[in-house]
Design a protein around this motif. Structure first.
Motif, PDB file in Angstrom:
ATOM      1  N   THR A 205       0.884  -1.375   0.248  1.00  0.00           N
ATOM      2  CA  THR A 205      -0.070  -0.098   0.227  1.00  0.00           C
ATOM      3  C   THR A 205       0.569   1.491  -0.043  1.00  0.00           C
ATOM      4  O   THR A 205       0.431   2.058  -0.561  1.00  0.00           O
ATOM      5  N   LYS A 206       1.849   1.270   0.632  1.00  0.00           N
ATOM      6  CA  LYS A 206       2.843   2.412   0.510  1.00  0.00           C
ATOM      7  C   LYS A 206       3.945   2.733  -0.009  1.00  0.00           C
ATOM      8  O   LYS A 206       3.739   3.975  -0.713  1.00  0.00           O
ATOM      9  N   ALA A 207       3.874   1.667  -1.027  1.00  0.00           N
ATOM     10  CA  ALA A 207       4.700   1.563  -2.227  1.00  0.00           C
ATOM     11  C   ALA A 207       3.835   1.622  -4.077  1.00  0.00           C
ATOM     12  O   ALA A 207       4.200   2.682  -4.913  1.00  0.00           O
ATOM     13  N   ILE A 208       2.184   1.504  -3.106  1.00  0.00           N
ATOM     14  CA  ILE A 208       1.160   2.358  -5.125  1.00  0.00           C
ATOM     15  C   ILE A 208       1.106   4.429  -4.043  1.00  0.00           C
ATOM     16  O   ILE A 208       0.339   4.690  -3.687  1.00  0.00           O
ATOM     17  N   PRO A 209       1.127   4.969  -5.565  1.00  0.00           N
ATOM     18  CA  PRO A 209       1.409   6.300  -5.032  1.00  0.00           C
ATOM     19  C   PRO A 209      -0.241   6.749  -4.455  1.00  0.00           C
ATOM     20  O   PRO A 209      -0.258   7.831  -3.480  1.00  0.00           O
ATOM     21  N   SER A 242      -3.465   0.414 -11.505  1.00  0.00           N
ATOM     22  CA  SER A 242      -2.377   0.266 -10.694  1.00  0.00           C
ATOM     23  C   SER A 242      -2.100   1.053 -10.067  1.00  0.00           C
ATOM     24  O   SER A 242      -1.331   1.175  -8.558  1.00  0.00           O
ATOM     25  N   GLY A 243      -3.426   2.113  -9.383  1.00  0.00           N
ATOM     26  CA  GLY A 243      -3.032   3.523  -8.622  1.00  0.00           C
ATOM     27  C   GLY A 243      -1.601   3.903  -8.922  1.00  0.00           C
ATOM     28  O   GLY A 243      -1.083   4.538  -7.497  1.00  0.00           O
ATOM     29  N   GLY A 244      -1.048   3.938 -10.319  1.00  0.00           N
ATOM     30  CA  GLY A 244       0.281   5.011 -10.358  1.00  0.00           C
ATOM     31  C   GLY A 244       1.557   4.117 -10.027  1.00  0.00           C
ATOM     32  O   GLY A 244       2.920   4.055 -10.067  1.00  0.00           O
TER      33      GLY A 244
END
Length: 248
Positions: A205-209, A242-244
Motif C-alpha cells: 500500500t505504501k508503494a502505491i502512489p 495500478s494506482g500509479g
C-alpha cells in the motif's frame, strides 16, 4: 440508458473476485452477462445475484472442448456475441528456482491457453458478425515482472503480446482487442498469495502512489470502457490499473 445496452457479454472466471466485479459493472451498464466459471455453483449464484437476464455456465478455460460448448450455448440462446472478457486466472507464488514444474503447466494452461481457447471459439463468430470486443485481463506482472511470480509474469506477458497480434488480425472485421493490467487488487486470490499478511499488505500500500489497493470495481470500470462503443477506435492497447504503481 447504459453504455452496454443490448450487448451480450461473456466474462470468464466471474464467480468471484475481479471477474464478479466486472460482471456486475457490465450488467449495471445494460449488458446481458454470461457468467462462466469452472465452479458452476458460483457462476449460477453470481448470475442470480446480478440479474438482468444474466446466466451462469460452467466452463473450463483450459479445455477447448468445454469453451466451445459454452460459446455454442451462448450463440444458440442469444444469436450473437458482442463482448468477451478473459478474466479467469490462477497463480501460486514462490521463487522460480523453488517452483514445481507441474505448477508451471497449470499457470500457463489457465492464464495463457485459457485466452487462446476462448478467442479461438469466439473470434470466428465475431468476424462473421463484423463487430465485437475482446478484453483480456492481463497483469502488470506481464509488463514489468513480479518477484515470486515468474511463470505467471511470462504467461501474462504472452497475453499482452497475443492481444496485440489478434488486434491486428481482426481489425478488418471491426473486432477490437485490448488488455487491462491490474496491479495489486484486494481479492481472495491476492490474500492467498500473501496479501493477508499485514506487513506485506502495508508495504504494498505504501508503494502505491494512491496509497490503496485496487478494488474489483476499479478494474471493472476500465473493462466496461473497452467493452463499449465509446472505445470503438481503440485496439491493441494495454492499460494498467495500478494506482500509479507502474507508469510507462
Amino acid at each position: 440508458m447504459g453504455k452496454l445496452d443490448n450487448k451480450i457479454a461473456i466474462v470468464t472466471g466471474a464467480g468471484q473476485g475481479i471477474g464478479r466485479g466486472i460482471a456486475e459493472k457490465l450488467a449495471g451498464e445494460g449488458a446481458t452477462v454470461v457468467i462462466t466459471d469452472i465452479d458452476e455453483t458460483s457462476a449460477k449464484e453470481t448470475a442470480g445475484a446480478i440479474g438482468g437476464g444474466a446466466i451462469g455456465v460452467r466452463a473450463d478455460v483450459t479445455s477447448l472442448e468445454s469453451v466451445n460448448d459454452m460459446v455454442q450455448q451462448v450463440l444458440g440462446q442469444f444469436g450473437r456475441l458482442d463482448v468477451l472478457v478473459n478474466n479467469a486466472g490462477w497463480d501460486k507464488a514462490s521463487p522460480f528456482v523453488d517452483s514445481d514444474p507441474a505448477d508451471w503447466d497449470k499457470v500457463i494452461r489457465i492464464n495463457l491457453y485459457g485466452v487462446l481457447n476462448t478467442c479461438k471459439a469466439v473470434l470466428p463468430a465475431m468476424a462473421e458478425q463484423g463487430f465485437g470486443s475482446i478484453v483480456n485481463v492481463a497483469s502488470d506482472a506481464g509488463r514489468v515482472g513480479s518477484s515470486g511470480e515468474a511463470v505467471y509474469s511470462g504467461a501474462k506477458g504472452g497475453v499482452i503480446a497475443f492481444t496485440k497480434a489478434i488486434a491486428r488480425e481482426m481489425a478488418r472485421h471491426q473486432v477490437s482487442a485490448n488488455a487491462v493490467c491490474p496491479g495489486p487488487t484486494d481479492t481472495a486470490l491476492f490474500a492467498s498469495l500473501g496479501g493477508d499478511n499485514p506487513k506485506l499488505r502495508d508495504a504494498l500500500t505504501k508503494a502505491i502512489p494512491f496509497r490503496r489497493l485496487a478494488q474489483p470495481s476499479d478494474l471493472a470500470n476500465v473493462v466496461a470502457f473497452f467493452a463499449s462503443d465509446e472505445s470503438s477506435y481503440v485496439t491493441g492497447q494495454t492499460v494498467s490499473v495500478s494506482g500509479g504503481l507502474t507508469m510507462s
